[in-house]
Structure formats: C-alpha cells, structure tokens
Design an enzyme around this catalytic site. Structure first.
Site, short mmCIF file in Angstrom:
data_model
loop_
_atom_site.label_atom_id
_atom_site.label_comp_id
_atom_site.label_asym_id
_atom_site.label_seq_id
_atom_site.Cartn_x
_atom_site.Cartn_y
_atom_site.Cartn_z
N GLU A 61 -7.15 -16.50 38.67
CA GLU A 61 -7.87 -15.02 39.09
C GLU A 61 -9.22 -14.96 39.03
O GLU A 61 -10.00 -14.96 38.32
CB GLU A 61 -7.31 -14.25 37.05
N CYS A 65 -13.93 -7.68 38.63
CA CYS A 65 -13.34 -7.75 39.62
C CYS A 65 -12.84 -7.40 40.90
O CYS A 65 -12.62 -8.23 41.62
CB CYS A 65 -11.70 -9.67 38.99
#
Length: 467
Positions: A218, A252
C-alpha cells in the site's frame, strides 16, 4: 533493548520460529478463538481511548475528534464487521462444477497463509497498524507487527495493547528503526503486508522475492484533483480543504495537486483561502484542530519543496514546532521537485487546463496515483476521466471518503501499490483459497481414457459448448 546486534537478530529469529511452531498447533485455525481474541482487542481499544488520544496528540498535536474519525473509529468498525461476519466468511465456498469433472462437488477451502509480517507507517500509525493486523488474525494467521519508530508514543501504546491481548506466539509487536525492519525482512514469511512509500515498497518487494513471498504494498503517489467549471466552488473548497489538510496533509490519498479549468482558477483560489481561514483561523499555528508534521526532517523536506515557487497563500514554517502552514502554490513547473514527488504535507499546487489534452499532458507524465478526485456535474467529462486514466480508487465530488467504505477494495496500481484490502477484501487477502474437487465414485465416464481414436471431434464440440 538488546545489547548487541547479534542478540537482536537472534531474538527476531526466535520470534519467527516460535510463531511458526505455534501455527502448526492449529490453534489459530479455530474461528471461535479468533473471535474471542478480536473481541478482547476491541474491548482493550475502547478502554484505551483516552491513552490513544493522548499518544496521537503527542506525536502529531492531533485533535481527538480527528483521531477518532481517522483512526480509532475505523479500527472499531472493522472489528465490529469481522466479529459479526467471520463465521460466514470462513465457510467453504461452493462453485458450480464443470462438466469435465462430472460427477463432482467443487468448492474453495479457506485456509490461512501462516506467518505474516505487517509493517505499518507513521502517518496513521494506529489505523494502519491495526486494520491489516485484524484481518490477518481473522484469517487465522500469526502476526509480527512492526509499528513506525517515528510515532514513538503511539507505537509504544500499540505494543502494550497487543501484549495485553494476545499471546506472543500468536501476535507480537516489534518496535525499532529501519535496521530492525531490515532484519525482519530478512526472515522467511508466508505473507508480507507493507504500507509506506514507493521507495521502501521496492525494498520490501525485493526482500519478498527471495522467498517468493506474496505481498500487499500500500504505497502512494501524486493523487490529482480535477475540477471543471460546472460545480459550485464553495462546495469544492470545503471538501477539498478537508481532504487536503486532514492529518496536516500527511495522508496517502490526500489530493496532492489540483488541475482546475483555467477560467475559474482565480475564483477557486479565493474560495480555498476563505475556507482555510474559516476552518483554521488566520494563523493555523494557533488552531487546536491543525496537526503538526511528524518531525523536523519532513518539515525541512516540505520547506525545500516550496523553494522558488509562487506562493499565493500561506508558506509559513516553524521548524522547532514542526509547523507548516496551509499553503497554496500557483502553477509550478512540471519538472520541479514539488511536482515530481509526493508532497505529504499541507501544500497544494494549483495547475490549470483548457482541454482534456492538457490534463493528459500532466497525468501521463506521472506514475499511476493511489487516488483521483473529480469535481464536476458533467457526466461525459467524468466518464472520460475515469476511462482514460488509471489509479487505485477515487471519489466524484468529494475526497478521501472511498477509504471509509469496507465494501470497496482499497489499494493502488502500478507505482502506487499492489493488492488491496478493507472489509472482506482484507480477509480474502490474508486467506489462501484452496480449490477442491470432490469427485463422485458412482459414475466414471470412459470418454477421457484411451484409446482416443474417434473422440477428437466430440472433444472439440464439448469445449465449444463449455465456452
């Protein structure tokens, strides 16, 4: 903690070996045991709410409302979902058998991978440590969690919570710096889950490749926010400022930069300034609601990104307190550092477009991002953006909120990540789906057996029929 490097390496090897031995006892495969421990984890987290608020405030100066919204609440909701659904998720999944295997019953048997390594990031240290850990446990694995050393207070609390809930042979947190992470990656794992930068993700992938270990990465990237002239700019500003400045921009999937229709660019900037001031005051440094940058290293990095840029709002930096003000930057060059790397802070570059070709020129010069946001009421425009560009996931007319739906898989593509999780997708990620065909013995058609002479035409017709 351990006086010599050798003793620490031996300690890590001992942890891995003990967990492997424990997994072989099959205790983690008990669905009842998994649910019992997950309920205990939920109870401990709820009892530790004030401690969690304090830890995140010490690490980020993060308000407890934002901590609950983006960390604690999401973890508890995942626990509720798993506890409720786990017995159903673990059942064998039957599928329609193929005529080629007649007579048979075909199904997928769900089994854990085994020993799991979870490496968590610093930006959402509680959420992004516990969510994959919960799903790995739900799937019946043992877990070694490496929390981030940059969020010392939160990482220490995470370790304490895990220690009080789980036996070490099942789940353990190993604190430490990059050297500790390297020692952990040197071990042989059955699965690795990493959340962090693309640069470190490549290191994790290389380490996993040595043992052909499956991974979920991720990562991140420069997530664009594309705004046309069909949408209410006050609404855009409200939702964009929230998504960009949540956690001080250290998200993110935060909008990394804006591409706005040229004719409304000035109006957008005006609305953004008004919205930032409304939410955080004329000096965000004085606001209890505005978080700090994680450390002075990242604060200096953000200061360097702003050099030689046209700042139209904000720009203030206080290195000692790791404060970077909400900042708007006008029309940075595409080859400048601020447009080459993920910002990960409260700085928003604003570019403009006239045609979709202008958007293509920008996006196709960058790696595939983790997220993309489109503000528009033009269905044709929205459809064109979705069809033309590849990204992990996104939202139309808002930001970030796709992360909060456990029915949607979350993950990147290309440089922004590999694999996905959330809800049942998380359980499936940490589960090996073993395909099983139980062949009947009451009939055994002779067609597949030799001699084959005269059977080819019938075989071809059979495959066409199956297609």
């Amino acid at each position: 903690m351990y006086r010599t490097k050798l003793s620490y390496v031996e300690h890590i090897e001992s942890i891995v070996n003990k967990q492997r031995a424990f997994f072989k006892t099959h205790q983690t495969k008990s669905v009842t045991a998994r649910i019992t421990y997950l309920k205990a984890l939920k109870s401990k987290i709820k009892d530790s709410e004030v401690l969690i608020f304090n830890a995140l405030n010490k690490d980020f100066k993060k308000h407890k409302f934002e901590t609950y919204l983006s960390e604690v609440g999401l973890v508890l909701s995942q626990l509720d979902l798993v506890i409720k659904k786990l017995k159903y998720w673990t059942k064998n999944q039957y599928v329609w058998p193929s005529l080629l295997s007649f007579p048979s019953k075909d199904y997928m048997y769900k089994e854990p991978y085994g020993s799991i390594l979870v490496i968590a990031p610093w930006n959402y240290p509680f959420l992004l440590a516990f969510e994959p850990l919960i799903m790995a446990i739900a799937a019946g694995n043992t877990v070694v969690l490496k929390p981030s050393e940059l969020t010392k207070n939160t990482s220490k609390l995470i370790s304490q919570i895990i220690q009080k809930v789980f036996p070490e042979d099942w789940v353990i947190a190993v604190e430490g710096d990059a050297e500790v992470a390297s020692q952990l990656l040197a071990q042989k794992w059955d699965f690795i889950f990493f959340t962090g930068s693309t640069k470190v993700g490549k290191i994790v992938a290389k380490a996993a490749a040595k043992y052909l270990t499956p991974v979920v990465l991720e990562l991140g990237g420069k997530s664009p926010c594309i705004i046309d002239d069909t949408i209410d700019l006050k609404l855009v500003a409200r939702r964009l400022v929230w998504g960009k400045l949540l956690n001080g921009g250290q998200t993110c999937i935060a909008p990394d930069y804006v591409i706005v229709k040229a004719e409304i660019k000035e109006a957008l900037v005006t609305n953004l300034i008004q919205e930032i001031t409304k939410r955080y005051g004329t000096d965000a440094k004085l606001s209890e609601d505005f978080p700090r940058i994680i450390n002075d290293v990242h604060t200096k990095r953000l200061a360097n990104l702003m050099q030689n840029q046209h700042i139209v709002f904000g720009g203030a930096i206080h290195l000692n307190s790791c404060f970077v003000a909400p900042t708007l930057i006008d029309n940075p060059k595409l080859d400048s550092p601020i447009m080459k790397e993920e910002i990960f802070g409260p700085i928003l570059p604003i570019l403009s477009f006239q045609t979709e070709k202008d958007i293509e020129h920008i996006l196709w010069n960058l790696d595939k991002p983790l997220a993309c946001y489109i503000f528009s009421k033009n269905k044709t425009f929205i459809k064109s953006i979705l069809k033309t560009f590849s990204f992990g996931g996104g939202v139309i007319n808002d930001t970030l909120i796709h992360f909060g739906n456990p029915k949607l898989p979350f993950g990147g593509v290309g440089a922004s990540g590999l694999g996905h999780y959330h809800g049942k997708y998380g359980f499936d990620t940490f589960t090996h789906h073993k395909s099983i065909v139980k062949r009947g013995t009451w009939a055994d058609p002779s067609f597949r057996y030799a001699p084959y002479n005269g059977k080819l035409k019938v075989l071809k017709k059979l495959f066409r029929w199956l297609g």
